[in-house]
Write an enzyme that holds these catalytic residues in place. Structure first.
Site, PDB file in Angstrom:
ATOM      1  N   ASP A 122       0.878  -1.162   0.000  1.00 18.37           N
ATOM      2  CA  ASP A 122       0.000   0.000   0.000  1.00 18.37           C
ATOM      3  C   ASP A 122       0.918   1.215   0.000  1.00 18.37           C
ATOM      4  OD1 ASP A 122      -1.677   1.758   2.582  1.00 18.37           O
ATOM      5  OD2 ASP A 122      -2.153   1.779   0.453  1.00 18.37           O
ATOM      6  N   ASP A 182      -0.155   5.208   0.650  1.00 18.69           N
ATOM      7  CA  ASP A 182      -0.398   6.217   1.701  1.00 18.69           C
ATOM      8  C   ASP A 182      -0.408   5.546   3.073  1.00 18.69           C
ATOM      9  OD1 ASP A 182      -2.407   7.416  -0.758  1.00 18.69           O
ATOM     10  OD2 ASP A 182      -1.038   8.786   0.250  1.00 18.69           O
ATOM     11  N   LYS A 239      -9.356  -1.380  -2.930  1.00 16.88           N
ATOM     12  CA  LYS A 239      -9.249  -2.302  -1.785  1.00 16.88           C
ATOM     13  C   LYS A 239     -10.352  -2.010  -0.777  1.00 16.88           C
ATOM     14  CE  LYS A 239      -5.310  -0.371  -1.234  1.00 16.88           C
ATOM     15  NZ  LYS A 239      -4.076   0.145  -0.648  1.00 16.88           N
ATOM     16  N   ASP A 292      -1.677  -0.078   5.881  1.00 16.63           N
ATOM     17  CA  ASP A 292      -1.843   0.648   7.154  1.00 16.63           C
ATOM     18  C   ASP A 292      -3.302   0.731   7.576  1.00 16.63           C
ATOM     19  OD1 ASP A 292      -2.765   3.880   6.528  1.00 16.63           O
ATOM     20  OD2 ASP A 292      -2.210   2.558   4.886  1.00 16.63           O
TER      21      ASP A 292
HETATM   22  C1  LIG Z   1      -6.386   6.918  -0.389  1.00 24.05           C
HETATM   23  C2  LIG Z   1      -5.303   6.275   0.419  1.00 24.05           C
HETATM   24  O1  LIG Z   1      -5.011   5.100  -0.199  1.00 24.05           O
HETATM   25  P1  LIG Z   1      -3.839   4.019   0.029  1.00 24.05           P
HETATM   26  O2  LIG Z   1      -2.632   4.453  -0.783  1.00 24.05           O
HETATM   27  O3  LIG Z   1      -3.532   4.011   1.501  1.00 24.05           O
HETATM   28  O4  LIG Z   1      -4.513   2.793  -0.489  1.00 24.05           O
HETATM   29  C3  LIG Z   1      -5.791   6.203   1.830  1.00 24.05           C
HETATM   30  O5  LIG Z   1      -6.919   6.567   2.048  1.00 24.05           O
HETATM   31  O6  LIG Z   1      -5.056   5.849   2.713  1.00 24.05           O
HETATM   32 MG   LIG Z   2      -2.797   3.355   3.162  1.00 19.23          MG
END
Ligand SMILES: C[C@H](OP(=O)(O)O)C(=O)O
Ligand SMILES: [Mg+2]
Length: 314
Positions: free
Chosen positions: A42, A44, A242, A267
């Site tokens: 992942d 973010d 996801k 996370d």
């Molecule tokens: C939009 C983002 O996406 P991730 O890169 O964590 O899937 C998040 O909301 O944490």
């Molecule tokens: Mg994330």
């Protein structure tokens, strides 16, 4: 909760004793990656928060590459296209190929084209940003809305009749994702398409993450931003990102994965860890983003492993 408090009391991921059912398997972290051939990352909250690298993340990706593992980056963040993410990785000094990046904007375009067989003469009304528009273009899908200034006017004098009379009869889907320019005019167009009696208009969300992590904290995510359309239209959207199947299907179209030798690192329990569990792969929750130890039992989602961040995995 007991095991987790002991876990954190015992501090940095030593061999804490664990007794409860469901407790994550806090194996010794040495050589964890030797168990796997593919690591799904992942972005973010794992690699970065906003535009700030999380300490140790870049080095961990380098270590995994040196170990000859397949790496795939899976983000629900629909604000960027693969090209834009490639540029972000480059800027942050993480060596990534474009075909290793799977974002929910790209997965939504693939879902429209291959799962829905979206007709070439139909258009998407976009509630979203340039990255989503770019990915629709990459799959040859026409769109309106999005960053077009006509739909990004913030004014108290809205011409409601013009909205209703100005609908494009070729719109066959509304795709809603992260949109910092979200406004009432754009929502009114999207609502009007979603509730049109004349046309069959599909309703797709790139993702429905409730929040969005930045280095200074959390902000409203796509799920929060598209809720006005869900509530007002009373329609149940298809969510691509996801933990949902369309994202995994998009990856499996292009990458070979052996579920027994694949690790999903995320996370957020209800997206990343659930995504891994739906795909029958092992899961590692890092606490550098959204989910906290307390969330594990609250949400009843139990990762196989937990780490404070990628830096803590030797
Ligand atoms: C939009 C983002 O996406 P991730 O890169 O964590 O899937 C998040 O909301 O944490
Ligand atoms: Mg994330």
């Amino acid at each position: 909760m007991l095991f987790l408090s002991r876990f954190f009391l015992s501090c940095d991921l030593q061999q804490p004793s664990i007794s409860e059912m469901h407790s994550p398997d806090l194996l010794q972290y040495d050589k964890l990656i030797d168990k796997f051939d593919t690591l799904l990352f992942d972005c973010d909250g794992v690699l970065w928060r906003g535009n700030e690298l999380i300490p140790g993340s870049k080095e961990f990706v380098e270590k995994v590459r040196k170990a000859g593992k397949q790496v795939i980056f899976v983000t629900n963040n629909a604000s960027n296209s693969r090209n834009q993410y490639k540029a972000k990785f480059d800027k942050l000094g993480i060596n990534v190929e474009r075909d290793e990046i799977f974002g929910s904007a790209y997965a939504s375009a693939v879902y429209l084209k291959y799962n829905l067989k979206f007709p070439a003469d139909k258009k998407v009304f976009v509630v979203g940003m340039k990255g989503l528009e770019e990915e629709l273009e990459s799959e040859g899908i026409q769109y309106i809305g999005g960053t077009d200034p006509k739909y990004n006017t913030i004014t108290p004098d809205i011409d409601f009749n013009a909205i209703k009379s100005g609908l494009d009869k070729d719109v066959g889907a509304v795709v809603a994702g992260f949109d910092v320019m979200l406004n009432y005019t754009k929502l009114s167009y999207a609502y009007s398409y979603l509730t049109s009696k004349e046309h069959d208009v599909k309703f797709i969300l790139t993702n429905d993450d409730s929040t969005f992590p930045q280095s200074c904290g959390l902000f409203p995510g796509s799920g929060a931003m598209s809720s006005p359309l869900v509530v007002s239209s009373k329609r149940k959207p298809t969510v691509v990102g996801k933990p949902n199947a369309p994202m995994l299907e998009c990856i499996l179209k292009q990458k070979q994965l052996n579920p027994d030798r694949t690790l999903m690192i995320g996370d957020r329990l209800n997206t990343d860890i659930s995504f891994g569990q739906h795909g029958n792969v092992k899961t590692l929750l890092v606490l550098s983003g959204v989910s906290t130890p307390e969330d594990i039992e609250k949400e009843g989602i139990y990762p196989d492993y937990i780490a404070r961040s990628l830096k803590h995995i030797r």
